[in-house]
Design a protein around this motif. Structure first.
Motif, PDB file in Angstrom:
ATOM      1  N   ASP A 195      -4.468   4.427  -2.599  1.00 25.22           N
ATOM      2  CA  ASP A 195      -3.232   3.798  -3.067  1.00 25.22           C
ATOM      3  C   ASP A 195      -2.494   4.653  -4.086  1.00 25.22           C
ATOM      4  O   ASP A 195      -1.285   4.534  -4.231  1.00 25.22           O
ATOM      5  CB  ASP A 195      -3.515   2.415  -3.648  1.00 25.22           C
ATOM      6  CG  ASP A 195      -3.594   1.347  -2.580  1.00 25.22           C
ATOM      7  OD1 ASP A 195      -3.201   1.620  -1.423  1.00 25.22           O
ATOM      8  OD2 ASP A 195      -4.058   0.237  -2.889  1.00 25.22           O
ATOM      9  N   ARG A 215       0.502   6.676  -2.717  1.00 29.98           N
ATOM     10  CA  ARG A 215       1.742   6.006  -2.318  1.00 29.98           C
ATOM     11  C   ARG A 215       2.843   6.323  -3.328  1.00 29.98           C
ATOM     12  O   ARG A 215       2.664   6.169  -4.531  1.00 29.98           O
ATOM     13  CB  ARG A 215       1.505   4.503  -2.250  1.00 29.98           C
ATOM     14  CG  ARG A 215       2.680   3.735  -1.726  1.00 29.98           C
ATOM     15  CD  ARG A 215       2.339   2.292  -1.388  1.00 29.98           C
ATOM     16  NE  ARG A 215       1.178   1.752  -2.065  1.00 29.98           N
ATOM     17  CZ  ARG A 215       1.215   0.744  -2.923  1.00 29.98           C
ATOM     18  NH1 ARG A 215       2.355   0.167  -3.233  1.00 29.98           N
ATOM     19  NH2 ARG A 215       0.108   0.293  -3.477  1.00 29.98           N
ATOM     20  N   TYR A 266       7.315   2.117  -3.150  1.00 29.58           N
ATOM     21  CA  TYR A 266       6.919   1.795  -1.781  1.00 29.58           C
ATOM     22  C   TYR A 266       5.922   0.644  -1.783  1.00 29.58           C
ATOM     23  O   TYR A 266       5.059   0.565  -2.642  1.00 29.58           O
ATOM     24  CB  TYR A 266       6.278   3.004  -1.090  1.00 29.58           C
ATOM     25  CG  TYR A 266       7.285   3.990  -0.560  1.00 29.58           C
ATOM     26  CD1 TYR A 266       7.550   4.076   0.804  1.00 29.58           C
ATOM     27  CD2 TYR A 266       7.972   4.839  -1.413  1.00 29.58           C
ATOM     28  CE1 TYR A 266       8.472   4.984   1.293  1.00 29.58           C
ATOM     29  CE2 TYR A 266       8.898   5.745  -0.933  1.00 29.58           C
ATOM     30  CZ  TYR A 266       9.139   5.817   0.428  1.00 29.58           C
ATOM     31  OH  TYR A 266      10.058   6.718   0.905  1.00 29.58           O
ATOM     32  N   LEU A 296       3.184  -1.811   0.706  1.00 29.36           N
ATOM     33  CA  LEU A 296       2.309  -1.706   1.878  1.00 29.36           C
ATOM     34  C   LEU A 296       2.148  -3.045   2.562  1.00 29.36           C
ATOM     35  O   LEU A 296       2.105  -4.083   1.910  1.00 29.36           O
ATOM     36  CB  LEU A 296       0.900  -1.243   1.466  1.00 29.36           C
ATOM     37  CG  LEU A 296       0.726   0.172   0.972  1.00 29.36           C
ATOM     38  CD1 LEU A 296      -0.732   0.413   0.617  1.00 29.36           C
ATOM     39  CD2 LEU A 296       1.183   1.172   2.007  1.00 29.36           C
ATOM     40  N   CYS A 345       4.171   1.361   5.458  1.00 30.22           N
ATOM     41  CA  CYS A 345       4.582   1.733   4.108  1.00 30.22           C
ATOM     42  C   CYS A 345       6.104   1.710   4.077  1.00 30.22           C
ATOM     43  O   CYS A 345       6.754   2.443   4.816  1.00 30.22           O
ATOM     44  CB  CYS A 345       4.049   3.129   3.790  1.00 30.22           C
ATOM     45  SG  CYS A 345       4.119   3.567   2.062  1.00 30.22           S
ATOM     46  N   ARG A 376      -4.505   4.139   4.810  1.00 27.46           N
ATOM     47  CA  ARG A 376      -3.609   4.130   3.645  1.00 27.46           C
ATOM     48  C   ARG A 376      -3.160   5.547   3.282  1.00 27.46           C
ATOM     49  O   ARG A 376      -2.001   5.754   2.913  1.00 27.46           O
ATOM     50  CB  ARG A 376      -4.303   3.475   2.451  1.00 27.46           C
ATOM     51  CG  ARG A 376      -4.438   1.978   2.597  1.00 27.46           C
ATOM     52  CD  ARG A 376      -5.241   1.395   1.447  1.00 27.46           C
ATOM     53  NE  ARG A 376      -5.424  -0.033   1.590  1.00 27.46           N
ATOM     54  CZ  ARG A 376      -4.973  -0.933   0.738  1.00 27.46           C
ATOM     55  NH1 ARG A 376      -4.315  -0.571  -0.339  1.00 27.46           N
ATOM     56  NH2 ARG A 376      -5.193  -2.214   0.949  1.00 27.46           N
ATOM     57  N   ALA A 394       0.734   6.772   3.256  1.00 27.85           N
ATOM     58  CA  ALA A 394       1.301   7.328   2.015  1.00 27.85           C
ATOM     59  C   ALA A 394       1.808   8.751   2.224  1.00 27.85           C
ATOM     60  O   ALA A 394       2.883   9.120   1.728  1.00 27.85           O
ATOM     61  CB  ALA A 394       0.254   7.294   0.910  1.00 27.85           C
ATOM     62  N   ALA A 433       5.041   8.633   4.065  1.00 25.36           N
ATOM     63  CA  ALA A 433       6.127   8.236   3.161  1.00 25.36           C
ATOM     64  C   ALA A 433       6.565   9.418   2.311  1.00 25.36           C
ATOM     65  O   ALA A 433       7.779   9.620   2.093  1.00 25.36           O
ATOM     66  CB  ALA A 433       5.663   7.070   2.271  1.00 25.36           C
TER      67      ALA A 433
END
Length: 134
Positions: free
Chosen positions: A75, A78, A82, A84, A98, A123, A127, A130
């Motif tokens: 996390d 990220r 943003y 999730l 995301c 995840r 991320a 993104a």
């Protein structure tokens, strides 16, 4: 290159310290050293492959966070701003969307990250996508 790193994460059967080190090197951001060049240590520098990353302006070795095995560490990748959305389905395993801004009520569309068995890897993928788009 984030695109190649994302492909390696998608193909990984599970999290690994080598992937953690690659993520750390690819996402290093130091406002005090904006032009710092990052590289992974070579095999002959006395450290286990993939466990460490380091920046070239400093000779110290730094252990990479456990991005691919820890939800909390994943996390941290990220980008700010943003959100999730996380789900599970038999076909895709864990999927993560995301979004920049708040999660939409009609959150349709393809996930930005998915992995058959690992939520932390899903995840990480979301991320990094993104970051790549951002």
């Amino acid at each position: 290159d984030l695109t190649n790193l994302i492909a390696r994460l998608e193909a990984a059967p599970k999290g690994s310290r080598e992937l953690d080190a690659q993520i750390a090197a690819a996402t290093f951001d130091d406002p005090e050293h904006p032009n710092a060049k990052i590289r992974l240590p070579h095999w002959d520098e006395g450290c286990p492959a993939g466990t460490y990353w380091r920046h070239s302006h400093d000779v110290s070795l730094c252990k990479s966070p456990h991005y691919t095995t820890s939800i909390d560490m994943a996390d941290k990748l990220r980008p700010n701003g943003y959100a999730l959305e996380i789900g599970h389905c038999p076909e895709m395993g864990v999927f993560v969307r995301c979004y920049k801004g708040a999660i939409r009520v009609d959150s349709s569309g393809a996930p930005s990250g998915n992995h058959k068995t690992s939520e932390p890897i899903a995840r990480c993928i979301a991320a990094l996508r993104a970051r790549e788009e951002g």
